[in-house]
Write a protein that holds these residues in place. Structure first.
Motif, PDB file in Angstrom:
ATOM      1  N   ASN A  94     -13.039 -26.738  11.155  1.00  0.00           N
ATOM      2  CA  ASN A  94     -12.331 -26.860   9.885  1.00  0.00           C
ATOM      3  C   ASN A  94     -11.038 -27.629  10.098  1.00  0.00           C
ATOM      4  O   ASN A  94     -10.326 -27.408  11.067  1.00  0.00           O
ATOM      5  N   CYS A  95     -10.763 -28.550   9.168  1.00  0.00           N
ATOM      6  CA  CYS A  95      -9.510 -29.314   9.211  1.00  0.00           C
ATOM      7  C   CYS A  95      -8.544 -28.704   8.207  1.00  0.00           C
ATOM      8  O   CYS A  95      -8.829 -28.656   7.014  1.00  0.00           O
ATOM      9  N   SER A  96      -7.405 -28.219   8.697  1.00  0.00           N
ATOM     10  CA  SER A  96      -6.458 -27.553   7.802  1.00  0.00           C
ATOM     11  C   SER A  96      -5.732 -28.573   6.930  1.00  0.00           C
ATOM     12  O   SER A  96      -5.093 -28.215   5.954  1.00  0.00           O
ATOM     13  N   SER A  97      -5.849 -29.850   7.261  1.00  0.00           N
ATOM     14  CA  SER A  97      -5.147 -30.873   6.482  1.00  0.00           C
ATOM     15  C   SER A  97      -6.001 -31.386   5.311  1.00  0.00           C
ATOM     16  O   SER A  97      -5.575 -31.371   4.171  1.00  0.00           O
ATOM     17  N   CYS A  98      -7.261 -31.817   5.600  1.00  0.00           N
ATOM     18  CA  CYS A  98      -8.078 -32.384   4.517  1.00  0.00           C
ATOM     19  C   CYS A  98      -9.228 -31.461   4.121  1.00  0.00           C
ATOM     20  O   CYS A  98     -10.029 -31.793   3.248  1.00  0.00           O
ATOM     21  N   ASN A  99      -9.342 -30.285   4.780  1.00  0.00           N
ATOM     22  CA  ASN A  99     -10.379 -29.286   4.483  1.00  0.00           C
ATOM     23  C   ASN A  99     -11.789 -29.687   4.891  1.00  0.00           C
ATOM     24  O   ASN A  99     -12.758 -29.073   4.445  1.00  0.00           O
ATOM     25  N   ALA A 260     -10.283 -34.570  17.028  1.00  0.00           N
ATOM     26  CA  ALA A 260      -9.659 -35.154  15.839  1.00  0.00           C
ATOM     27  C   ALA A 260     -10.626 -35.149  14.653  1.00  0.00           C
ATOM     28  O   ALA A 260     -11.810 -35.455  14.798  1.00  0.00           O
ATOM     29  N   CYS A 261     -10.111 -34.781  13.484  1.00  0.00           N
ATOM     30  CA  CYS A 261     -10.905 -34.756  12.252  1.00  0.00           C
ATOM     31  C   CYS A 261     -11.468 -36.144  11.944  1.00  0.00           C
ATOM     32  O   CYS A 261     -10.767 -37.147  12.082  1.00  0.00           O
ATOM     33  N   ILE A 262     -12.728 -36.186  11.539  1.00  0.00           N
ATOM     34  CA  ILE A 262     -13.401 -37.448  11.239  1.00  0.00           C
ATOM     35  C   ILE A 262     -12.745 -38.169  10.052  1.00  0.00           C
ATOM     36  O   ILE A 262     -12.756 -39.388   9.962  1.00  0.00           O
ATOM     37  N   ASN A 263     -12.120 -37.404   9.149  1.00  0.00           N
ATOM     38  CA  ASN A 263     -11.509 -38.007   7.958  1.00  0.00           C
ATOM     39  C   ASN A 263     -10.041 -38.375   8.164  1.00  0.00           C
ATOM     40  O   ASN A 263      -9.603 -39.426   7.732  1.00  0.00           O
ATOM     41  N   CYS A 264      -9.286 -37.460   8.786  1.00  0.00           N
ATOM     42  CA  CYS A 264      -7.827 -37.675   8.800  1.00  0.00           C
ATOM     43  C   CYS A 264      -7.212 -37.584  10.192  1.00  0.00           C
ATOM     44  O   CYS A 264      -6.010 -37.726  10.340  1.00  0.00           O
ATOM     45  N   GLU A 265      -8.038 -37.327  11.220  1.00  0.00           N
ATOM     46  CA  GLU A 265      -7.601 -37.281  12.612  1.00  0.00           C
ATOM     47  C   GLU A 265      -6.674 -36.121  12.953  1.00  0.00           C
ATOM     48  O   GLU A 265      -6.151 -36.034  14.059  1.00  0.00           O
TER      49      GLU A 265
HETATM   50 ZN   LIG Z   1      -9.060 -33.765   8.134  1.00  0.00          ZN
END
Ligand SMILES: [Zn+2]
Length: 403
Positions: A94-99, A260-265
């Motif tokens: 889970n990415c806490s920045s972009c969900n 790193a998140c695939i969307n926002c790193e």
């Molecule tokens: Zn993200």
């Protein structure tokens, strides 16, 4: 319903097999047994949830429904909704920045390629007892990311030998590999030998009849150390495209905490979670646990109105002159006729015992019929989430509860 008819049994102590707070409160409040079987109160919640889910918007937007209606702190993607909990049956990135949210075995992440290098000549080196990446990297003094990790499978049902490669600092996700090649099982020693490989010292260089599948980082990674397909030996400077070629290049690596998140790193979290809903299925009992985990205080459960088994907890306190029980029974019938669902605590217990049970079970409103109030034609009303009582005239109760 009447308390005695439902045979409710609340518990004064948390059970010894308590896995989580919510699980403990559900047992203490008499919603489930210690063996995690539903009791009538638990069934009541599930009935409410089923009614909620009959609304067609629920499946279209389960996330919004569960968050807005039930105030659950949940995470979700297009297909699944999860409740984070330490005892969860799944692991989710889970990415806490972009969900961004996905099960770890299928989660994507932004990979960092190594700096480009000149391709160096293949070199066979003696590497005794180096059958793991750890032993190999310390023996040759190379970083893990400069090695190629080999994993060998046999595809069902055509018995095709499948040779998968990920960078040595990564783990293979079998789920991602299966998405590319279909169902597989680990290859046997005989199958490995037949393909020309050697267990512990395998590489895709020079194999026969193998379906070679490599992670998408491999073609851009030069001069990796890989097995020589001969026990005790490795090859330095293997290069995809020159020394071997893959039939399939795809994302095969399993996500790790901090990738790193695939969307926002942003750095990804890996958390345990319970599935609550998919596009075709709702896990009602998991939602019950999520509710208990989220909505309790130090006295018991306090569910949102749309998930409670009963709207009102009605009780009487035995009087000296007036028949409070008969008056409570009368009020019980009045409320039921008005369409309000009532749990009538008709036991001849002390007031304190009933107050405790009311807090444990957590109906949104407690109505108490006592002698003192009755003499003025009033009963006591208390919301579960406030400390204050109010005295309400008998004929004002239905309007107050339904407004
Ligand atoms: Zn993200």
């Amino acid at each position: 319903m009447k308390y005695r008819d439902l045979q409710i049994q609340t518990q004064r102590e948390f059970p010894s097999n308590m896995r989580t707070q919510g699980f403990g409160w559900l047992i203490r409040a008499g919603y489930i047994t210690r063996e995690n079987e539903l009791l009538p109160l638990g069934e009541g919640v599930l009935e409410r949830l089923r009614a909620l889910s009959n609304d067609s918007s629920f499946f279209l937007h389960p996330f919004e429904s569960l968050r807005a209606t039930l105030s659950l702190p949940i995470i979700s993607n297009d297909t699944e909704t999860y409740f984070p909990i330490a005892t969860g049956s799944l692991e989710v990135a889970n990415c806490s920045s972009c969900n961004y949210t996905a099960r770890i075995e299928l989660a994507r992440f932004a990979k960092t390629a190594l700096p480009q290098e000149e391709q160096l000549p293949l070199e066979k080196v003696l590497t005794p007892d180096c059958h793991t990446i750890e032993l190999l990297t310390s023996f040759l003094n190379v970083p893990k990311e400069k090695t190629a990790k080999a994993l060998m499978y046999t595809r069902l049902p055509d018995n095709k030998f499948v040779f998968a490669v990920v960078r040595g600092d990564m783990q293979l996700s079998e789920a991602k590999l299966k998405k590319q090649v279909g169902d597989i099982r680990p290859a046997t020693v005989e199958e490995i030998v037949k393909s020309g490989a050697a267990a512990g010292y395998a590489s895709p260089v020079g194999l026969k009849d193998a379906l070679i599948v490599v992670d998408d980082l491999i073609p851009g990674s030069q001069n990796l150390v890989a097995g020589a397909n001969e026990t005790g030996y490795h090859l330095k400077n293997t290069n995809h495209g020159r020394d071997y070629s893959a039939e399939i290049v795809a994302d095969l690596a399993q996500v790790k905490l901090g990738n790193a998140c695939i969307n926002c790193e942003n750095a990804l979290d890996v958390i345990s979670a319970l599935p609550l809903a998919t596009r075709s299925e709702i896990f009602f009992e998991n939602i019950l646990l999520a509710l208990a985990e989220t909505h309790h205080d130090d006295k018991g459960l306090a569910f949102p109105k749309s998930a409670v088994p009963f709207d009102v907890y009605l009780m009487h306190i035995a009087g000296k002159e007036l028949d409070t029980r008969a008056k409570a029974e009368e009020l019980y019938n009045t409320l039921q006729s008005a369409g309000i669902s009532v749990l009538f605590d008709d036991r001849n217990e002390r007031a304190g015992v009933k107050f405790n049970d009311a807090d444990l079970i957590g109906c949104p409103v407690r109505v108490t019929v006592g002698e003192k109030g009755l003499q003025e034609g009033k009963v006591e009303m208390k919301a579960r989430n406030t400390k204050e009582n109010q005295l309400v005239a008998l004929d004002e109760i239905v309007p107050t509860l339904t407004k």
